[in-house]
Design an enzyme around this catalytic site. Structure first.
Site, mmCIF file in Angstrom:
data_model
loop_
_atom_site.group_PDB
_atom_site.id
_atom_site.type_symbol
_atom_site.label_atom_id
_atom_site.label_comp_id
_atom_site.label_asym_id
_atom_site.label_seq_id
_atom_site.Cartn_x
_atom_site.Cartn_y
_atom_site.Cartn_z
ATOM 1 N N CYS A 102 0.837 -1.204 0.000
ATOM 2 C CA CYS A 102 0.000 0.000 0.000
ATOM 3 C C CYS A 102 0.872 1.255 0.000
ATOM 4 O O CYS A 102 1.543 1.521 -0.982
ATOM 5 C CB CYS A 102 -0.967 -0.049 1.193
ATOM 6 S SG CYS A 102 -2.323 1.119 1.040
ATOM 7 N N HIS A 221 -3.773 -5.562 0.925
ATOM 8 C CA HIS A 221 -3.100 -5.824 2.197
ATOM 9 C C HIS A 221 -3.108 -7.297 2.594
ATOM 10 O O HIS A 221 -4.015 -7.727 3.311
ATOM 11 C CB HIS A 221 -3.805 -5.034 3.310
ATOM 12 C CG HIS A 221 -3.532 -3.578 3.277
ATOM 13 N ND1 HIS A 221 -2.469 -3.005 3.922
ATOM 14 C CD2 HIS A 221 -4.193 -2.573 2.676
ATOM 15 C CE1 HIS A 221 -2.485 -1.689 3.717
ATOM 16 N NE2 HIS A 221 -3.524 -1.412 2.969
ATOM 17 N N GLU A 223 -1.399 -8.742 4.866
ATOM 18 C CA GLU A 223 -1.269 -8.910 6.326
ATOM 19 C C GLU A 223 -2.608 -8.777 7.041
ATOM 20 O O GLU A 223 -2.705 -9.067 8.221
ATOM 21 C CB GLU A 223 -0.243 -7.918 6.897
ATOM 22 C CG GLU A 223 -0.708 -6.479 7.022
ATOM 23 C CD GLU A 223 -0.724 -5.705 5.713
ATOM 24 O OE1 GLU A 223 -0.335 -6.278 4.678
ATOM 25 O OE2 GLU A 223 -1.140 -4.537 5.715
#
Lengths: 261, 944
Positions: A102, A221, A223
């Site tokens: 990002c 994302h 994660e």
């Protein structure tokens, strides 16, 4: 023996500071993937208190470095170029893993460690504002990060994620298998339609690597989906315990550990 | 000075602007060009070019030019922030220049340039007023090209404190002084000050007067809630010695929950999370500033409540935000009173303000609501809430004599002066002001990062945020039991020229005060330096019991803490509530209620808020396990959000809210009771644990100096007491905002009496949570709880322009219903559950169906109902303590055992046919609609 395995564990650094804000969950994902982790403020790198060269993986996580003022990632990129150019360059040249998620992706594009420098950029979403939504991406390239991955369902949370590049750059990216992930629909068909492609990126590009394949940037994302309970529909669907995003971090750690051996 | 203009190569934003101008102003503009101008001080033109090429313009998508562009056949608008209003982007740009080694005097001024073809001068002016906010911005207009701006010289005001003549003033002049000085003190209070300085034998300084006014403000002192009240409760006389203590505080005492850690005394309420952590929660209002500058107001409203949590205990890490707004209808078409912004513009500005601050802070915004009612036209309400997590077992906060008073974070400027006293006044056409602030989220984020590190190293003894009243409030409160000596000239300023009292009262954002022992100051400052946040010691805590303030060697204030904090005369107030004479309306019964259901679903209060929610980051921190949008397509209206704040634990917090101002006009008591019931319902429906649930109150009222307005407030507070005790859910913190009125041309618009209840529940295992979307064909649909003829204040009556009389009440069985349903849910007996509120059973069933992509077949005759037998009453009644639950047939028996003693009924089942089919009392279909049509209506009800 235990000390031995410890020594072979990859060391991963997660950058912090100036408005980056996904550092904790990024570190957590790297830990689940088996890395020894550490967070470092950019000023600690600049002052030499923590050294990039001590790690095999460095991740610039998501966030709003300098509030996205002057354009997302621009000022942090400038800071890296001015104060840490040599450290980052050596790190990359040695084939270590540098990843940006990002805002981190935006930074890497704007430093030029990923295609940038007036040949490619990440700019305002077509919608003109920040959006948080879950989307599908499919692995496109062959390389460290996409190994064993077909498709991932994960969130995008950004306002400036539209990847655009000059024709020549796009051609090179394709030719060198530098496009790692593309936005697609739930059946895995690549799609330029909103919201499958959430920001209007050219060729539905969600993630790219450098030519050598060790620098990686992606807008979504991974994660944020390392456990089933982070999935938006875990209350209604049968899902495995591990979230699909973790595989990308496993790939980073495995690659780094192979290099250690 | 070199000037660089940057223009995008693509004109997406210009196209969007053209569309907005057409929609909002009815101006059909020709070609539009938008760009950004950078004026850079103290560098050469060549260097400016280099900076433009390398930093300011992303040349693949933007182009730059030197100097001012001429825009042929266009009106040119240039908007920039006024002097003294610090724009975050200007600070970032200056940082970039420093990075490039361009130090010294280099400063950057940024302005937005808009060039529009095909409009006339009058339209240009209207567009200028629409695009800029004259309170904080200047907008220059010219044809084709603007003249160079003349540089105005810096205003260098008096640097000294002035003496204020007060001891000999007559009453009328005391009042005049209070009004003209924006002190918001009444005569009795002014006389107390006069008397105090009479005894001292001297006149006060402006710093002292301002300090007292701020400390004694309604905003800081909650005078109404702490005063003695003679209450005429519909003819029954009651004496209340202290409204706050007798209602809200008393209820919390009676619940005696062992997990309460800190209630009512800190910046936020604190409860236990697990053996090693506590959770802090606070919701604030930021109404007046949001009315004048929606973006900046919402921005700083959120920034302020985040600091409350950061300053709670020894500091908590924010883990979630919640936002609730009340606006007038976005379709408002009449003429707007002077200085009032259109509700749609307020809504957009507020949403963008919350988005930009919350997202930049890296805090997920996970819960909220937007309520629409015409009487929020003059005074919109903006509630911002934050919860945070902190380690337990830290020492209690207490500033020790000798500790340094350290200011950290942003610098002090003239922004936001008088916010504390301003919020205690009524808005009118002349409200201007310095009271508006500008937020800078990244400044706050850096401060947050530094503080948490310093906290874990034990580098300070106490902490509080600089909110309303600035240093005056923060230091005044921290030093209330010690004393403090402050040197104002040591504070870092945004610019020169501030008077001492302005430094002291400034409400510049992103500042906290910490009490650092001298031996730890070095390490503390080092951390701040690494984290790029400024910190400066401006004084020390003492043992004198005096507040002593100096400025360049001049003593500008010497106030006794005793007088400052306890000298306020508390007046006795009168309050009256008269039961209004209302009746139930006569509404013609209809055969089919499909259309009515659609009208309800498209009511902006009920309609989908997806376009708002998607602009907020609700995933950051990776702990949002039940998201605000749920269901098969991730777009259903979740009842509550669930956050798992620790990455390695399954413990979680559930947050929800309840608000229903429509009931106030019937009875504020049941309005308040219903808000608590709704917050509790939302929690329970998702898996919240009623045994470990805490509440926050936020009262927003019109002017309570009117006894007829104070009466309803008393009744609402009494309900808070009764229902909190009944549910065994303690209040832990709250806030009141009691002057939400706007007067124009002799007409006053007062907000409906509004109480927001925010609830937070700690749960053992987030894996037991459920969502409201239907899961599987063939499951049973139950209505849990009794339905009564309670449509007073309902949305159904509102559609017919009626209020009614039968307001929903809360019955003693409610607590048992919550507990048993929670047990059933945590034993996995419920597949989906939805709270039944606005729009009643009909709306709840529709939402469950289209969120789960399944149909429902239901029979109204089976609903447990008491009252006049009519389909519309059963469909749309808003009785409290009701839920819709989806139960698998295999689990039915267990569910019925778990719910023993609670009124409930199976009214239907889920179907593969994607329709909502409801049979009425006469067995005939009264609703038969495609779930896709219903969803479409719901999704289109509230447009951006």
């Amino acid at each position: 023996m235990e000390g031995g395995t410890e020594a072979l564990k990859a060391k991963a650094l997660v950058l912090r500071g100036a408005g980056l804000n996904c550092n904790d969950e990024t570190e957590h994902a790297l830990q689940l993937a088996g890395a020894n982790t550490q967070q470092a403020h950019i000023n600690e790198l600049i002052r030499g208190r923590i050294k990039l060269a001590d790690c095999q993986i460095a991740v610039i996580p998501g966030g709003f470095s300098y509030g996205d003022d002057l354009g997302a990632g621009r000022i942090l990129a400038l800071q890296i170029k001015q104060a840490l150019k040599r450290e980052f360059q050596e790190f990359v040249d040695e084939g270590r893993i540098l990843a940006g998620i990002c805002n981190g992706f935006q930074v890497l594009v704007k430093t030029g460690f990923l295609p940038g420098n007036c040949t490619a950029t990440l700019t305002d979403n077509n919608s003109g504002h920040f959006e948080d939504r879950w989307i599908h991406i499919k692995a496109a390239g062959r390389g460290i990060f996409t190994k064993g991955i077909e498709k991932i369902y994960l969130p995008v949370n950004h306002g400036e994620g539209r990847f655009i590049a000059e024709e020549e750059t796009l051609r090179k990216l394709n030719k060198n298998s530098q496009i790692a992930f593309r936005y697609c629909d739930r059946d895995g068909n690549e799609s330029p339609e909103y919201p499958h492609n959430p920001n209007g990126s050219m060729q539905n590009i969600a993630a790219v690597t450098n030519e050598k394949g060790n620098v990686f940037g992606m807008m979504p994302h991974p994660e944020k989906i390392v456990s089933k309970y982070q999935h938006p529909r875990w209350t209604r669907e049968e899902l495995p315990e591990e979230g699909q995003g973790l595989k990308i971090y496993r790939n980073m750690v495995e690659h780094a550990e192979e290099r250690l051996v | 000075m070199p000037r660089i203009e940057v223009y995008p190569r693509e004109m997406h934003s210009a196209e969007r602007l053209g569309q907005a101008l057409l929609e909002d102003l009815g101006i059909k503009a020709g070609k539009i060009k938008t760009g950004t101008a950078y004026t850079i001080k103290g560098i050469s033109v060549e260097l400016a070019g280099e900076i433009a090429a390398n930093v300011l313009a992303d040349q693949l998508v933007q182009e730059y030019r030197h100097g001012r562009a001429r825009h042929p056949a266009s009106w040119v608008l240039e908007i920039s922030y006024k002097k003294g209003v610090q724009e975050p982007a200007e600070l970032s740009a200056a940082k970039a220049l420093r990075q490039l080694g361009i130090a010294g005097e280099a400063g950057v001024k940024i302005s937005a340039v808009t060039a529009i073809e095909g409009i006339n001068a009058e339209q240009a002016k209207r567009i200028a007023a629409y695009l800029s906010n004259s309170i904080i911005q200047d907008c220059r207009i010219g044809y084709e090209k603007l003249d160079e701006e003349e540089e105005t010289s810096h205003e260098n005001a008096a640097h000294r404190a002035e003496t204020v003549q007060i001891t000999t003033l007559k009453d009328e002049y005391l009042l005049k002084l209070s009004k003209e000085g924006l002190l918001s003190l009444n005569l009795e209070e002014m006389k107390a000050i006069q008397k105090h300085f009479g005894h001292l034998g001297r006149e006060p300084t402006d710093v002292e007067i301002e300090t007292i006014a701020q400390t004694w403000s309604e905003h800081c002192k909650h005078k109404t809630f702490n005063s003695e009240i003679e209450f005429d409760n519909d003819g029954r006389q009651e004496t209340i010695e202290n409204l706050f203590k007798e209602t809200i505080v008393a209820a919390t005492g009676k619940t005696a929950k062992p997990w309460l850690i800190s209630v009512f005394k800190d910046n936020a309420g604190i409860i236990k999370f697990d053996e090693a952590h506590n959770v802090a929660f606070k919701v604030e209002t930021h109404n007046h500033p949001s009315a004048l500058d929606p973006y900046g107001g919402a921005n700083t409203g959120l920034g302020g409540v985040i600091r409350d949590v950061l300053g709670a205990g020894m500091g908590a890490k924010p883990i979630l935000n919640t936002d609730i707004f009340c606006f007038a209808s976005p379709d408002f078409k009449d003429e707007l009173p002077e200085r009032i912004l259109h509700p749609k513009r307020i809504m957009r500005g507020v949403v963008a303000g919350v988005r930009d601050y919350g997202n930049r802070m890296g805090i997920p915004t996970v819960n909220g609501a937007i309520v629409f009612h015409k009487d929020y036209l003059g005074a919109p309400l903006v509630f911002c809430g934050t919860a945070g997590i902190m380690p337990s077992g830290l020492p209690g906060k207490k500033a020790m004599p000798g500790d340094l008073i350290v200011v950290m974070g942003g610098r002090t400027g003239r922004d936001g002066i008088h916010g504390a006293t301003f919020s205690s006044a009524i808005l009118d056409e002349s409200s201007s002001s310095s009271a508006v602030q500008i937020g800078n989220a990244i400044e706050e984020k850096k401060m947050l990062d530094a503080l948490l590190i310093a906290r874990d190293k034990g580098l300070y003894n106490s902490i509080t945020d600089c909110g309303a009243g600035g240093f005056s409030s923060a230091i005044g409160e921290m030093a209330a039991e010690t004393g403090a000596r402050v040197e104002l000239d040591r504070a870092r300023l945004k610019y020169e020229g501030l008077r001492p009292w302005e430094i002291w009262l400034s409400e510049s954002q992103e500042r906290m005060i910490v009490a650092v022992p001298p031996e730890k100051i070095r390490e503390f400052l080092e951390i701040c330096a690494t984290e790029d946040t400024e910190a400066t010691a401006i004084g020390e805590f003492t043992t004198t019991g005096q507040l002593e303030i100096y400025h360049n060697g001049q003593k500008v204030a010497g106030l006794g803490m005793e007088f400052l904090h306890k000298g306020i005369p508390m007046s006795k107030r009168k309050a009256v509530w008269k039961k209004p004479k209302l009746s139930e309306p006569l509404i013609k019964e209809e055969e089919n209620y499909g259309e009515t259901l659609k009208r309800l679903l498209s009511h902006p209060t009920i309609a989908s808020k997806e376009w708002v929610i998607r602009q907020y980051d609700h995933e950051v921190q990776a702990g949002t396990v039940i998201k605000p949008l749920v269901g098969a397509e991730n777009d259903g209206p979740g009842d509550a959000a669930v956050i798992k704040p620790l990455l390695n634990s399954h413990k979680g917090v559930v947050v929800a809210n309840g608000i229903n101002p429509l009931y106030s006009q019937i009875d504020p008591y049941w309005m308040a009771a219903s808000a608590i019931d709704e917050a509790a319902r939302n929690l329970v429906a998702t898996g919240g644990n009623t045994e470990h649930t805490a509440l926050l109150d936020n009262f927003c009222w019109g002017s309570v100096s009117d006894e007829a307005k104070l009466g309803p407030l008393v009744r609402a507070a009494q309900a808070c007491h009764d229902i909190s005790v009944l549910f065994q859910m303690p209040f832990i913190s709250g806030k009141d905002s009691l002057h939400n009125e706007f007067s124009s041309k002799g007409k006053t618009i007062s907000v409906p009496d509004t109480l927001l209840i925010s609830a937070i529940s700690v749960i053992e295992d987030i894996r037991k949570c459920i969502t409201m979307d239907l899961k599987k064909v063939g499951n049973r649909i139950y209505v849990v709880g009794m339905t009564y003829d309670e449509l007073g204040g309902s949305h159904y009556y509102e559609l017919h322009g009626e209020t009614g009389k039968n307001v929903p009440t809360v019955r003693a069985t409610a607590a048992d219903t919550f507990k048993k349903l929670h047990d059933a849910i945590s034993h996995g007996l419920v597949k989906s559950c939805h709270d039944c509120s606005e729009g009643g059973i009909a709306v709840a069933l529709a939402e469950m169906a289209f969120s789960g992509d399944l149909g429902i077949k239901a029979d109204l005759g089976k609903v447990q109902y008491e009252g006049t037998l009519r389909n519309d009453k059963i469909l749309f009644s808003q009785s409290n303590t009701r839920f819709m639950a989806e139960i698998e047939r295999e689990a039915e028996e267990g569910f019925l055992i778990a719910m023993d003693g609670i009124p409930l009924a199976a009214i239907g089942e889920t179907t593969a046919e994607k329709r909502l089919v409801i049979h009425g009392l006469n067995q005939k279909e009264t609703v038969n609609e495609s779930i896709y049509d219903l969803k479409k209506t719901w999704k289109e009800g509230l447009k951006p």
